[in-house]
Design a protein around this motif. Structure first.
Motif, short mmCIF file in Angstrom:
data_model
loop_
_atom_site.label_atom_id
_atom_site.label_comp_id
_atom_site.label_asym_id
_atom_site.label_seq_id
_atom_site.Cartn_x
_atom_site.Cartn_y
_atom_site.Cartn_z
N GLU B 72 0.01 -15.62 -1.62
CA GLU B 72 -1.00 -14.56 -1.71
C GLU B 72 -2.33 -15.01 -1.10
OE1 GLU B 72 -0.40 -11.56 -2.71
OE2 GLU B 72 -2.44 -10.76 -2.82
N SER B 244 4.51 -3.55 -3.23
CA SER B 244 3.64 -3.28 -2.09
C SER B 244 2.24 -3.82 -2.37
CB SER B 244 3.60 -1.77 -1.79
OG SER B 244 3.00 -1.54 -0.52
N VAL B 245 1.26 -3.43 -1.59
CA VAL B 245 -0.18 -3.65 -1.78
C VAL B 245 -0.63 -5.11 -1.59
CG1 VAL B 245 -2.15 -3.40 -3.34
CG2 VAL B 245 -0.37 -1.66 -3.33
N LEU B 246 0.00 -6.05 -2.34
CA LEU B 246 -0.50 -7.43 -2.33
C LEU B 246 -0.15 -8.16 -1.03
CD1 LEU B 246 0.23 -8.42 -6.04
CD2 LEU B 246 -1.91 -7.62 -5.01
N ASN B 247 -0.96 -9.18 -0.72
CA ASN B 247 -0.80 -9.91 0.54
C ASN B 247 0.61 -10.48 0.71
OD1 ASN B 247 -3.53 -9.42 0.60
ND2 ASN B 247 -4.14 -11.54 0.22
N LEU B 250 3.20 -7.84 1.76
CA LEU B 250 3.07 -7.47 3.18
C LEU B 250 3.60 -8.60 4.07
CD1 LEU B 250 1.34 -5.30 1.80
CD2 LEU B 250 -0.33 -5.53 3.63
N HIS B 278 2.24 5.15 5.26
CA HIS B 278 1.40 4.30 4.44
C HIS B 278 1.26 4.82 3.01
CE1 HIS B 278 -2.17 2.37 2.80
NE2 HIS B 278 -1.89 1.38 3.62
N GLY B 280 1.37 2.01 -0.20
CA GLY B 280 0.68 0.78 -0.57
C GLY B 280 0.39 -0.06 0.66
N GLY B 281 1.16 0.12 1.73
CA GLY B 281 0.87 -0.56 2.99
C GLY B 281 1.94 -1.48 3.53
N SER B 282 3.03 -1.72 2.77
CA SER B 282 3.92 -2.81 3.18
C SER B 282 4.79 -2.50 4.39
CB SER B 282 4.79 -3.26 1.99
OG SER B 282 5.85 -2.37 1.74
N MET B 337 -10.50 -2.52 -1.56
CA MET B 337 -9.53 -1.71 -0.81
C MET B 337 -10.02 -0.28 -0.64
SD MET B 337 -6.57 -1.24 -3.74
CE MET B 337 -6.93 -0.58 -5.37
N ALA B 360 -3.42 -1.36 0.60
CA ALA B 360 -3.40 -2.81 0.64
C ALA B 360 -4.76 -3.33 1.13
CB ALA B 360 -2.30 -3.29 1.58
#
Lengths: 451, 451
Positions: B72, B244-247, B250, B278, B280-282, B337, B360
């Motif tokens: 992370e 999703s969302v967290l570094n 991704l 899109h 959460g962004g993953s 965010m 994210a």
């Protein structure tokens, strides 16, 4: 479940570490393989439903285009696949062959288990192989619209997709019980702009006759066939399409086995046992026939080809081989096939695609000639194996395909007993995404396991 | 729809005739690409929910294993993928890139449209990429059981599958409304032996508190997150997993873009426009980040990367970039965010996987830095494009992925206006087999098209 990873690490080299055996699009077969000229004795012709005299091609002309009728009776060993059909095959063909390593580990068997993955087609089953070819042949002769029946919905969605991709209209008579119970399959057909009506319907005389007797009739495949045939006969622009049983349908599925032969060569193996589930016969034949060519022509390689059917609808293992009608009403020509009798209504097992009273004449012929074998299993056994497969390989198999999964597992367990390194190849003809209701009834303990 | 075939015949050579661009298993990436060290400015750290001080890795230790916490915050440019995870990736990776020739023809556009096919995974979406890695990292640290929440069910079924394949137990808190409306996703999790309960449940204090107020509560993602976190914190053998969302999530998805770079090389093209839906962004990040590496390091190639969200939940296009909670209850660390506010409850659009108030931090950062762009569309536009895609390419896209489909079609139509041969690559993150109820509401005219 830690062993599979260790197993994978132990093995070396391409063939030993790859899970998928893939082929480039340039290896999509250019021809269908026609088994008819390789049969030990010729196939008996269909008979007229009334006169019981052999029927010629003309008798089928009201419902099928002449190109398909010619394929139905052809003795050419290889029949070319049109470029346009091969181009659309590129959407999902060649389909991969997987080595089921995790399942092998779980079973602790020396057997090698491979499966050909026809579930990767956009509609989720092998049915699209023949649907595209049938639509092409109809369109070539000016047909604008196809009518068909569907039970569980696999065939209807394949024909709907093929019609949309090639610009024909599609009319599907869907057995009322499935229409109500399997809404997702019905919606899938509508996304391809197929017309879907519950059968019996008010659109045909056959449908109206059934509804007059019972306005709440759940329908049957027999009634739906009658409706689709009547629709096709009654309209100049329309023909009828069938998803299994007939020679030309089995012919179109031979792309499966031809690819698999090449893929097993790449794996450096030759199957000892070939397995396909069996309803009308098309997915079993599609995998097995190209392998059987060598055997029929006197090749020395040993190969067992096994058709697997539900114990609830055992046309191959319990049925007699005799002339029988293809439909319940007795309107179609008579075919020489293993049959439970055209009045036989199979119990409502979850493998809806295998609930047919008869078997393909070609498969029946090979069974009686001792070229192939048949097995039957209860749905309780079959679903237990389906879950085992899903939990090892990730993919959830269709209830129909799970019959092949179960047989493959039985053969792998027997290989463990015998300590033999048997090579097993089965056809995973479809995924179970639209059959999860059946899985739920198994998981909840409400399924009739002995059916 | 006769033109596609003619078009296909006109073209020559491998790149011009193949529909799928596939890679051998030897080209499954060996490392994840970490975009963090390539960012123009460093990412701002998460803040403690009460003190609002930056939180260190230890603060996350009760819910995540240390290996994932290190990922992370890592600034290593490449992070190795363990052999066991790569081995299971073989079940579906490398996923194919398709050229959408029939869609191009239908749109009569000079643009070339490609799509990366993450829907081919056994669970039907890209979510399995990170699920497998998260399960591996947890198991390595002795964790026996994972708890998570799921809305529409894609993430829950991916984690359930990964847990089964790698020998962990899985507990899924599924939003009650989805639990009742999407039975197939729930059954899919059960086939992998995951425990699935409707949230709010009686198993946690958070769940019981909600039920005490409203025994018939339909639940929400916020409540389900609280339940899963509480479950993980309360049991020695259990950690929490997020989809999703967290570094680090991704990061794990960057296998997608790395493969796609190689596949576009084989096609002899470089994308002008990259598109991903899109929530959460993953899945957007998974496709785009590996392509953006070159741009962030000063490469000269022009490349637009576009994240597409529902107009009903426009965190990127309408939200502010500020520190906000990840959950409705305000229990998680604060993340910098784009957000609509953690109390924002999105309207019930059919793309359930995109109904999240935030974005994210990595995607938000790149948006503000002008490296990427965002677009938002109504669900009526999106479903119209989804149908167009299904009718041309056969595959029925998930409602979430259909946002990328719609954007790709818009760009292709603009290329037609401009007469430019734009190369478009989008991520088909999942299939719509479990979302056909949404398609039906569109086809029946009962969908709120403007939402």
């Amino acid at each position: 479940m830690d062993r599979p990873a260790k197993e994978r690490k132990r093995k070396k080299g391409r063939q030993m570490t790859d899970t998928k055996i893939t082929l480039p699009e340039s290896e999509i077969p250019t021809h269908f393989y026609n088994i008819a000229p390789d049969l030990p004795t010729p196939l008996s012709p269909p008979l007229h439903p009334v006169t019981r005299e052999p029927v010629g091609p003309d008798a089928l002309a009201p419902i099928f285009p002449m190109g398909l009728i010619q394929q139905e009776v052809s003795l050419e060993p290889m029949i070319e696949i049109p470029g346009e059909v091969r181009d659309i095959y590129r959407l999902y063909r060649p389909s991969p062959v997987f080595r089921a390593r995790t399942l092998e580990q779980f079973l602790d068997t020396p057997a090698h288990i491979y499966y050909k993955s026809e579930h990767v087609s956009p509609v989720g089953s092998h049915k699209l192989n023949t649907a595209l070819m049938q639509v092409y042949m109809n369109r070539r002769e000016g047909v604008k619209r196809l009518a068909t029946e569907t039970g569980a919905g696999q065939w209807g969605s394949a024909l709907g997709c093929a019609c949309k991709l090639m610009g024909l209209e599609c009319m599907v008579y869907m057995v009322r019980a499935s229409y109500d119970q399997k809404p997702y399959r019905r919606i899938m057909m509508r996304t391809y702009e197929a017309d879907v009506v519950a059968s019996p319907s008010n659109l045909t005389a056959s449908g109206r006759a059934v509804l007059a007797e019972d306005p709440h009739s759940p329908g049957s495949l027999g009634v739906a066939i009658s409706e689709a045939v009547e629709d096709a006969v009654g309209r100049e622009d329309t023909k009828y399409a069938l998803g299994s049983v007939l020679n030309h349908v089995l012919l179109h599925q031979t792309v499966i086995g031809q690819e698999a032969i090449r893929q097993m060569e790449l794996a450096g193996e030759y199957p000892d046992v070939l397995i396909g589930c069996h309803g009308g016969g098309s997915n079993f034949a599609g995998l097995a026939f190209p392998f059987l060519r060598d055997k029929l022509r006197g090749g020395q390689r040993k190969l067992r080809a096994i058709a697997v059917e539900p114990r609830a609808c055992p046309s191959l293992t319990r049925g007699k081989r005799e002339y029988d009608f293809g439909d319940v009403a007795g309107l179609t020509p008579l075919l020489l096939m293993h049959t439970l009798g055209h009045k036989f209504i199979p119990p409502p097992v979850h493998a809806g695609g295998l609930r047919y009273h008869g078997a393909a004449p070609l498969v029946s012929h090979l069974l009686d000639a001792g070229v192939i074998e048949a097995e039957a299993y209860s749905q309780g056994e079959v679903f237990a194996s389906a879950l085992q497969f899903a939990q090892c390989e990730g993919t959830i198999p269709a209830p129909e395909s799970s019959h092949a999964v179960h047989s493959a597992i039985q053969h792998a367990l027997r290989a463990r007993e015998a300590g033999t390194r048997e090579v097993i190849l089965f056809n995973l003809s479809g995924h179970g995404h639209f059959d999860l209701g059946s899985y739920e009834s198994y998981l909840n303990g409400t399924m009739d396991l002995n059916a």
